[in-house]
Design a protein around this motif. Structure first.
Motif, PDB file in Angstrom:
ATOM      1  N   ILE A   1       0.847  -1.198   0.171  1.00 37.07           N
ATOM      2  CA  ILE A   1      -0.136  -0.170  -0.149  1.00 37.07           C
ATOM      3  C   ILE A   1       0.905   1.186   0.042  1.00 37.07           C
ATOM      4  CG2 ILE A   1      -1.582   1.314   1.343  1.00 37.07           C
ATOM      5  CD1 ILE A   1      -3.254  -0.829   1.185  1.00 37.07           C
ATOM      6  N   ASP A   2       0.803   2.076  -1.026  1.00 35.98           N
ATOM      7  CA  ASP A   2       1.501   3.355  -1.043  1.00 35.98           C
ATOM      8  C   ASP A   2       0.620   4.599  -0.269  1.00 35.98           C
ATOM      9  OD1 ASP A   2       3.202   5.483  -1.588  1.00 35.98           O
ATOM     10  OD2 ASP A   2       2.709   5.347  -3.908  1.00 35.98           O
ATOM     11  N   LEU A   3       1.233   5.001   0.635  1.00 32.87           N
ATOM     12  CA  LEU A   3       0.258   5.934   1.602  1.00 32.87           C
ATOM     13  C   LEU A   3       0.668   7.412   1.005  1.00 32.87           C
ATOM     14  CD1 LEU A   3       1.074   5.175   5.108  1.00 32.87           C
ATOM     15  CD2 LEU A   3      -0.836   4.222   3.643  1.00 32.87           C
ATOM     16  N   SER A   4       1.557   7.312  -0.150  1.00 30.91           N
ATOM     17  CA  SER A   4       1.795   8.795  -0.705  1.00 30.91           C
ATOM     18  C   SER A   4       0.837   9.207  -1.560  1.00 30.91           C
ATOM     19  CB  SER A   4       3.079   8.665  -1.575  1.00 30.91           C
ATOM     20  OG  SER A   4       3.007   7.751  -2.470  1.00 30.91           O
ATOM     21  N   THR A   5      -0.069   8.218  -2.073  1.00 32.64           N
ATOM     22  CA  THR A   5      -1.178   8.683  -2.831  1.00 32.64           C
ATOM     23  C   THR A   5      -2.277   9.096  -2.111  1.00 32.64           C
ATOM     24  OG1 THR A   5      -2.154   6.329  -2.700  1.00 32.64           O
ATOM     25  CG2 THR A   5      -0.600   6.756  -4.334  1.00 32.64           C
ATOM     26  N   LEU A   6      -2.337   9.069  -0.673  1.00 31.72           N
ATOM     27  CA  LEU A   6      -3.559   9.443   0.066  1.00 31.72           C
ATOM     28  C   LEU A   6      -3.350  11.074  -0.065  1.00 31.72           C
ATOM     29  CD1 LEU A   6      -3.410   7.172   3.119  1.00 31.72           C
ATOM     30  CD2 LEU A   6      -5.178   7.101   1.045  1.00 31.72           C
ATOM     31  N   PRO A   7      -4.523  11.768  -0.020  1.00 30.47           N
ATOM     32  CA  PRO A   7      -4.387  13.295  -0.095  1.00 30.47           C
ATOM     33  C   PRO A   7      -4.046  13.598   1.541  1.00 30.47           C
ATOM     34  CG  PRO A   7      -6.545  12.426   0.371  1.00 30.47           C
ATOM     35  CD  PRO A   7      -5.882  11.480  -0.063  1.00 30.47           C
ATOM     36  N   THR A   8      -3.270  14.775   1.489  1.00 36.72           N
ATOM     37  CA  THR A   8      -2.838  15.571   2.703  1.00 36.72           C
ATOM     38  C   THR A   8      -3.801  16.172   3.524  1.00 36.72           C
ATOM     39  OG1 THR A   8      -0.553  15.774   1.834  1.00 36.72           O
ATOM     40  CG2 THR A   8      -1.170  16.721   3.653  1.00 36.72           C
ATOM     41  N   ILE A   9      -4.167  15.605   4.660  1.00 39.29           N
ATOM     42  CA  ILE A   9      -5.280  16.511   5.509  1.00 39.29           C
ATOM     43  C   ILE A   9      -4.500  17.437   6.236  1.00 39.29           C
ATOM     44  CG2 ILE A   9      -7.444  16.197   6.704  1.00 39.29           C
ATOM     45  CD1 ILE A   9      -7.505  15.197   3.893  1.00 39.29           C
ATOM     46  N   PRO A  10      -4.848  18.644   6.259  1.00 35.92           N
ATOM     47  CA  PRO A  10      -4.250  19.648   7.290  1.00 35.92           C
ATOM     48  C   PRO A  10      -5.043  19.519   8.636  1.00 35.92           C
ATOM     49  CG  PRO A  10      -5.550  20.928   5.888  1.00 35.92           C
ATOM     50  CD  PRO A  10      -5.437  19.617   5.267  1.00 35.92           C
ATOM     51  N   VAL A  11      -4.160  19.759   9.950  1.00 36.18           N
ATOM     52  CA  VAL A  11      -4.898  19.709  10.921  1.00 36.18           C
ATOM     53  C   VAL A  11      -5.940  20.471  11.143  1.00 36.18           C
ATOM     54  CG1 VAL A  11      -3.365  21.318  12.357  1.00 36.18           C
ATOM     55  CG2 VAL A  11      -4.383  19.327  13.477  1.00 36.18           C
ATOM     56  N   SER A  12      -6.169  21.762  10.622  1.00 39.19           N
ATOM     57  CA  SER A  12      -6.938  22.838  10.619  1.00 39.19           C
ATOM     58  C   SER A  12      -8.482  22.182  10.240  1.00 39.19           C
ATOM     59  CB  SER A  12      -6.739  23.857   9.936  1.00 39.19           C
ATOM     60  OG  SER A  12      -6.633  23.630   8.510  1.00 39.19           O
ATOM     61  N   THR A  13      -8.335  21.126   9.134  1.00 37.39           N
ATOM     62  CA  THR A  13      -9.543  20.570   8.721  1.00 37.39           C
ATOM     63  C   THR A  13     -10.206  19.634   9.735  1.00 37.39           C
ATOM     64  OG1 THR A  13      -8.608  20.802   6.284  1.00 37.39           O
ATOM     65  CG2 THR A  13     -10.416  19.200   6.750  1.00 37.39           C
ATOM     66  N   VAL A  14      -9.263  18.883  10.224  1.00 42.15           N
ATOM     67  CA  VAL A  14      -9.679  18.222  11.299  1.00 42.15           C
ATOM     68  C   VAL A  14     -10.406  18.765  12.599  1.00 42.15           C
ATOM     69  CG1 VAL A  14      -9.005  16.333  13.094  1.00 42.15           C
ATOM     70  CG2 VAL A  14      -8.042  16.341  10.785  1.00 42.15           C
ATOM     71  N   ILE A  15      -9.878  20.065  12.668  1.00 41.38           N
ATOM     72  CA  ILE A  15     -10.468  20.587  13.814  1.00 41.38           C
ATOM     73  C   ILE A  15     -11.754  21.361  13.404  1.00 41.38           C
ATOM     74  CG2 ILE A  15      -9.890  22.831  15.116  1.00 41.38           C
ATOM     75  CD1 ILE A  15      -7.077  22.093  15.336  1.00 41.38           C
ATOM     76  N   VAL A  16     -11.967  21.648  12.340  1.00 43.34           N
ATOM     77  CA  VAL A  16     -13.358  22.281  11.883  1.00 43.34           C
ATOM     78  C   VAL A  16     -14.208  21.425  11.910  1.00 43.34           C
ATOM     79  CG1 VAL A  16     -14.406  23.240   9.498  1.00 43.34           C
ATOM     80  CG2 VAL A  16     -12.134  24.184  10.402  1.00 43.34           C
ATOM     81  N   PHE A  17     -14.027  20.167  11.315  1.00 37.53           N
ATOM     82  CA  PHE A  17     -14.974  19.127  11.387  1.00 37.53           C
ATOM     83  C   PHE A  17     -15.228  18.590  12.775  1.00 37.53           C
ATOM     84  CE2 PHE A  17     -14.283  19.205   6.717  1.00 37.53           C
ATOM     85  CZ  PHE A  17     -15.547  19.047   6.258  1.00 37.53           C
ATOM     86  N   GLY A  18     -14.224  18.579  13.380  1.00 35.90           N
ATOM     87  CA  GLY A  18     -14.275  18.216  15.135  1.00 35.90           C
ATOM     88  C   GLY A  18     -15.379  19.140  15.741  1.00 35.90           C
TER      89      GLY A  18
END
Length: 278
Positions: free
Chosen positions: A145-162
């Protein structure tokens, strides 16, 4: 009345009936303990669909029994005769009306529930993506599994949806508080339709939501004490420890429900006075 006065009023009015109420809540606690173990056994041995059917059957019985325990405590507060099994009689005597009201409540809360689920799923999705790309050792990935293909999610996005999920939970909690006393309203207004019971509960709770929450929070030290006692006996036989936990909760329940009923009667008195003055 102040919360301390409501609690004192409940203690005084429940004095004579407390042993019977404790016995009633203990019987209900034993029923809950048995059904929890039955559900676990069915889920394990029979699979998902039979397990789901057992869960539905238990809910079908348990909701009227919860109503019955509340009505029995209301009767005791009002000096009516209460027996150990009054809650069973009250629950099944009003079985249809209880379920009509409960289903109507589910329909009314459906949109807030769906919104809460969607915000939770979005938060969980972005949180997992964030963790997978930043802390991959937390997960057991198959080889290749190549994790580099996954989109980079900024921590701010996680905080906003949290935060979005947290806000929807708070809103849902506030909306749900409107219907915290529907069992009491139903007990006093059996002639009303299900929608009218919900509307009356909402009307009575207007201006009392915060006080209702504060009444619940005023018992937090009791719950901490029960938890501490459970931890102390948890080294014993697990069934003994769990039964002790249920028994302590059963001992506390008449006091908590009784205080909520005293608050309910205060709501009735205040709303009646306001109507007469108008």
């Amino acid at each position: 009345m102040k919360i301390s006065e409501l609690k004192k009023d409940a203690r005084v009015r429940l004095t004579g009936a407390y042993p019977k109420l404790f016995g009633m809540y203990l019987i209900y606690a034993v029923f809950s303990l048995i059904t929890v173990n039955l559900i676990s056994a069915f889920d394990t041995s029979l699979g998902a669909i039979p397990g789901l059917l057992v869960n539905l059957l238990v809910a079908l019985i348990e909701i009227p029994l919860v109503y019955g325990t509340t009505v029995s405590t209301l009767k005791a507060i009002r000096n009516d005769e209460v027996g150990l099994l009054t809650f069973v009689k009250e629950g099944f005597k009003n079985f249809g009306k209880i379920w009509k009201t409960s289903l109507r409540l589910i329909v009314r809360l459906l949109i807030p529930i769906i919104i809460s689920i969607i915000t939770y799923m979005l938060f969980a999705f972005f949180l997992v993506l964030f963790l997978m790309t930043n802390i991959p050792e937390m997960f057991a990935f198959p080889e290749g599994i190549d994790l580099s293909t996954l989109p980079t999610i900024p921590v701010s996005t996680v905080i906003v949806f949290g935060l979005l999920f947290l806000v929807t939970l708070i809103v849902f909690f506030i909306i749900n508080l409107n219907y915290a006393i529907i069992n009491l309203v139903l007990a006093d207004n059996k002639e009303l339709k299900a929608v009218e019971i919900l509307d009356k509960s909402k009307k009575l709770m207007h201006g009392y939501k915060l006080k209702y929450v504060l009444v619940a929070l005023s018992f937090i030290l009791y719950y901490i004490g029960i938890l501490a006692a459970f931890i102390l006996v948890s080294g014993l036989n697990p069934y003994t420890a769990i039964f002790s936990l249920y028994a302590l909760v059963a001992l506390l329940n008449p006091y908590i429900i009784g205080t909520q009923i005293c608050l309910y009667e205060e709501m009735l008195e205040e709303k009646t006075s306001s109507t007469q003055e108008a």
